[in-house]
Design an enzyme around this catalytic site. Structure first.
Site, PDB file in Angstrom:
ATOM      1  N   LYS A 278      33.929  47.438  41.275  1.00  0.00           N
ATOM      2  CA  LYS A 278      32.628  46.779  41.325  1.00  0.00           C
ATOM      3  C   LYS A 278      31.458  47.744  41.132  1.00  0.00           C
ATOM      4  CE  LYS A 278      33.891  42.445  42.352  1.00  0.00           C
ATOM      5  NZ  LYS A 278      34.984  42.461  43.276  1.00  0.00           N
TER       6      LYS A 278
ATOM      7  N   GLU B 236      25.524  38.444  45.771  1.00  0.00           N
ATOM      8  CA  GLU B 236      26.495  37.624  46.487  1.00  0.00           C
ATOM      9  C   GLU B 236      27.757  38.462  46.626  1.00  0.00           C
ATOM     10  OE1 GLU B 236      26.352  37.634  43.209  1.00  0.00           O
ATOM     11  OE2 GLU B 236      28.489  37.955  42.839  1.00  0.00           O
TER      12      GLU B 236
ATOM     13  N   SER C   2      42.621  47.154  40.591  1.00  0.00           N
ATOM     14  CA  SER C   2      41.176  46.978  40.752  1.00  0.00           C
ATOM     15  C   SER C   2      40.590  47.523  42.045  1.00  0.00           C
ATOM     16  CB  SER C   2      40.829  45.490  40.615  1.00  0.00           C
ATOM     17  OG  SER C   2      41.554  44.710  41.544  1.00  0.00           O
TER      18      SER C   2
HETATM   19  C1  LIG Z   1      35.971  41.468  43.497  1.00  0.00           C
HETATM   20  C2  LIG Z   1      37.322  41.936  43.249  1.00  0.00           C
HETATM   21  C3  LIG Z   1      38.170  41.290  42.332  1.00  0.00           C
HETATM   22  C4  LIG Z   1      37.809  40.007  41.631  1.00  0.00           C
HETATM   23  O1  LIG Z   1      36.653  40.066  40.839  1.00  0.00           O
HETATM   24  P1  LIG Z   1      36.717  40.187  39.276  1.00  0.00           P
HETATM   25  O2  LIG Z   1      35.305  40.011  38.856  1.00  0.00           O
HETATM   26  O3  LIG Z   1      37.622  39.105  38.776  1.00  0.00           O
HETATM   27  O4  LIG Z   1      37.247  41.539  38.945  1.00  0.00           O
HETATM   28  C5  LIG Z   1      39.413  41.837  42.088  1.00  0.00           C
HETATM   29  N1  LIG Z   1      39.831  42.951  42.734  1.00  0.00           N
HETATM   30  C6  LIG Z   1      39.051  43.590  43.631  1.00  0.00           C
HETATM   31  C7  LIG Z   1      39.574  44.798  44.312  1.00  0.00           C
HETATM   32  C8  LIG Z   1      37.778  43.109  43.921  1.00  0.00           C
HETATM   33  O5  LIG Z   1      37.014  43.744  44.810  1.00  0.00           O
END
Ligand SMILES: *Cc1c(COP(=O)(O)O)cnc(C)c1O
Length: 399
Positions: A92, A114, A380
């Protein structure tokens, strides 16, 4: 006349999805952003500051890690793009660094956001602290309970966290509150949307900031494996920003398979799910036309996922287009499957993934891999924020 999958046309459409469906009160704000974002982002002083912060503050480039034990289990090669090693623990922050620098150049003093799992809120609070900007984060009341460590982090960083108490008290409701705030404060406030959703130009802008992920994958595949592209790239999809970033530079290379994984909650047809492409129809949510989970009379259906970051009844317009055009393969994983995958990745690779991320690993069982395939999975984020959910699963296993 948009021919590429990676970029929308000038009105922000990816195929039939996208655009800017906004109340008149927001028109000036969104128009200003639309007119200036590409110029600002291509300016040398912006690029230098953005790249320097990505390197020394975020800690990029993140490694492309060969997960040997997991690869052995699936008899193929799995490479993990380690976004969990970014400062604040997820992808993020790539976007929040970019948007805060952009907001400063637009003369904005007040930042709102948000957040679902809290990762976007923490990333926003972090960069606002770095730049001395006021920061307000809207978060569903239910999410504040299941992601308490992130609420504490935002508060420690000096941000104000405001609970969203309507609807399912999750991400959709937090987004509604943030939009309401923006309508009331259109002059001095920049709204940092945390995913590739919202009115044009947000989906394109966020995808461009996150595209650093696939830019690095290309360089790493070339220097470490001597190839230009992988067989496939996989990522979990909430709104779709980590997926957009991981897919971006491969979208217009038809030889690279694109695999997106949504959250099926208790099961796609259980009535407790967030598998948007499987359940949704064309509709408008939070300022863009996309695929949305809604009733026949247009009421948004309350979604469910064990992971707060995937608990959203929509999907970014780029992904809606990837789905409907057939360019992307869309799969889903249940709460239970994601939980199991989280333990598997932890115990085979020594990496505790976020619950969102675990969904991308949960479908490996249902896929066919060639021995020579190179599969990149976007890891992610890290799972520290989910430890209490993981602990209750451990207790269940022991009892
Ligand atoms: C916020 C988040 C997501 C989902 O958001 P996307 O916009 O689809 O990437 C996925 N993995 C993690 C670790 C997150 O913090």
């Amino acid at each position: 006349m948009q021919k590429l999958f990676s970029v929308p046309d000038t009105d922000g459409y990816y195929g039939e999805y996208g655009g800017a469906y906004i109340p008149e009160m927001l028109f000036q704000n969104v128009e200003q952003l639309k007119e200036q974002y590409l110029d600002i982002m291509s300016d040398d002083s912006f690029k230098n500051e953005f790249n320097a912060l990505l390197k020394d503050y975020v800690g990029r480039p993140t490694p492309l890690f060969h997960a040997k034990r997991l690869s052995e289990k699936y008899n193929t090669t799995l490479l993990l793009k380690r976004e969990d090693l970014c400062h604040t623990g997820a992808h993020k922050i790539n976007n929040t660094v970019g948007q805060v620098l952009l907001a400063q150049r637009l003369g904005k003093k007040r930042i709102i956001a948000e957040t679902g799992a809290g990762q976007h809120g923490v990333a926003t609070a972090t960069v606002c602290a770095l730049k001395g900007l006021e920061c307000i984060v809207y978060m569903g009341e239910k999410d504040m309970q299941r992601q308490q460590p992130n609420v504490a982090r935002m508060q420690m960083l000096g941000a104000k966290v405001i609970p969203a108490t309507s609807g399912s008290k999750t991400l959709k409701d937090a987004t509604n509150e943030a939009i309401r705030d923006w309508i009331n404060n259109p002059i001095d406030t920049h709204y940092i949307i945390g995913s590739v959703v919202g009115p044009h130009p947000y989906p394109d802008m966020v995808a461009r900031f996150q595209s650093i992920i696939s830019q690095e994958i290309i360089a790493q595949l070339s220097s470490e494996y001597g190839v230009k592209s992988p067989t496939r790239v996989m990522a979990c999809v909430g709104g779709g920003s980590n997926a957009a970033g991981a897919f971006y530079h491969f979208l217009d290379q038809p030889n690279v398979e694109i695999v997106a994984v949504e959250a099926a909650g208790h099961g796609v047809h259980s009535g407790m799910s967030a598998a948007t492409t499987q359940l949704g129809v064309t509709g408008i949510l939070h300022g863009s036309k996309s695929i949305v989970m809604q009733t026949s009379d247009g009421q948004v259906v309350e979604p469910h996922s064990i992971s707060a970051g995937l608990d959203y009844p929509g999907i970014g317009p780029m992904h809606a287009h990837l789905f409907s055009s057939g360019r992307g393969v869309f799969m889903s994983a249940t709460d239970e499957e994601a939980m199991k995958a989280a333990f598997e990745v932890s115990q085979l690779e020594g990496i505790i993934p976020a619950l969102e991320t675990a969904h991308a690993f949960a479908v490996l069982n249902n896929m066919k891999f060639g021995k020579e395939d190179l599969t990149v999975i976007c890891l992610s984020g890290r799972g520290d924020k989910d430890l209490s959910t993981y602990m209750s699963e451990l207790k269940l296993k022991q009892s």
